[in-house]
Design an enzyme around this catalytic site. Sequence first.
Site: not given
Ligand SMILES: *Cc1c(COP(=O)(O)O)cnc(C)c1O
Length: 393
Positions: A57, A110, A182, A207
């Site tokens: 972990r 988000y 973010d 992403k």
């Molecule tokens: C998709 C996304 C997230 C969350 O990511 P996950 O891996 O789907 O939990 C957070 N912030 C933004 C801007 C996103 O597009």
Amino acid sequence: MKDETKLATLGRDPDGHHGAVNIPVYRASTILQPDLKTLKQVQAARLRDEQVTSYGRIGTPLTYAFENMLAELEGGYRAMSYPSGAAACSGAILAVVKSGDHILVTDSAYGPTRHFCDTLLKKMGVETTYFAPTIGAGIRDLLRPNTTLVFLESPGSLTFEVQDVPMICEIAHKHGAKVALDNTWGTPLYFKSFSHGVDISVHAATKYIVGHSDAMLGVAIATREMWAELRDSTRALGTAAGPDEVYLGLRGLRTMAVRLPRHMESAITIADWLRGRPEVTAVRHPALPQDPGHAIWKRDFLGACGLFAFELDRKYGEEAVAAFVDHLDLFGIGYSWGGFESLVTVAMPHQMRTAEPWRDHGPLLRLHIGLEATDDLMADLKAGFERLNQTQG
Ligand SMILES: *Cc1c(COP(=O)(O)O)cnc(C)c1O
């Protein structure tokens, strides 16, 4: 070293892995030690913050390679990986706040980030105030004595407002508050958070970092000052990323510098073409000179990704939008983005916004432009516009 070279050379250890170019996946929980003395030494090294392999972990050579690569690319001190981007967002916030604090969160954040603030954080006694994404220096008036964090997302991943990150950081820091961002849209290549004053940068690695729509993964990168808090609160939660996902994240990084420019170029071509369509009232893409966020984007970003949105005229109702979206051949209908393939969703910011309500807008379609040929994508969209107009007869 330039980013392209970092992406190709960092996070590799052929000598330690029988010559293998990439560090293999370590599927490990227990890490065996030869004797108690070594076990003690390893634990002591871990407490000194050395990247030792002590328990699955906590991290393996692969996890550390992935995390170090991201810290190095973006100019942070160290990074933590998470099982999803959403876990990275909440992990970053929890690294800063305590019961009784107040935080400021952009209204463009988000959805699941907002959900975290409105539920779990609230239950913990942390109050959230949402603010208009383009507030700029106006953020000063919202800071309270107990405001400890400003959470940004620039540009917002549905509505694409670009935030003045350096200005907000300067104001927040004067007040003694931290700034988390973010940075999923900006990516570690196109927005260097730490040179703009950010304390913790978060990515949904799901992403562009993974880049192939086949894994969930998150990462938070911290300054030296914030690192211990981020590490300790994340370890307290136990939100460790799985080894296969981390492998896919590191593999995705290897080709990121060739994928992103293509996403950027194709998205700009299509966004610009959409501006000329009579059905479209607005295209929300910061790299277009007409976009309200363009000046700040140009000042602060090194590029743009493949995600943007456009608005249809308000005369088009649900049925017309479905006629457009449902029969697109090359655009999958679904959440997420950053993979090799094109996607479309209908964004619903009016359902979430509170500080700056989303009113008087037509249907908002969000596109992710993948690696397909732009001519094919535009032909697909063109047929969509024809179906859209047929519903108006
Ligand atoms: C998709 C996304 C997230 C969350 O990511 P996950 O891996 O789907 O939990 C957070 N912030 C933004 C801007 C996103 O597009």
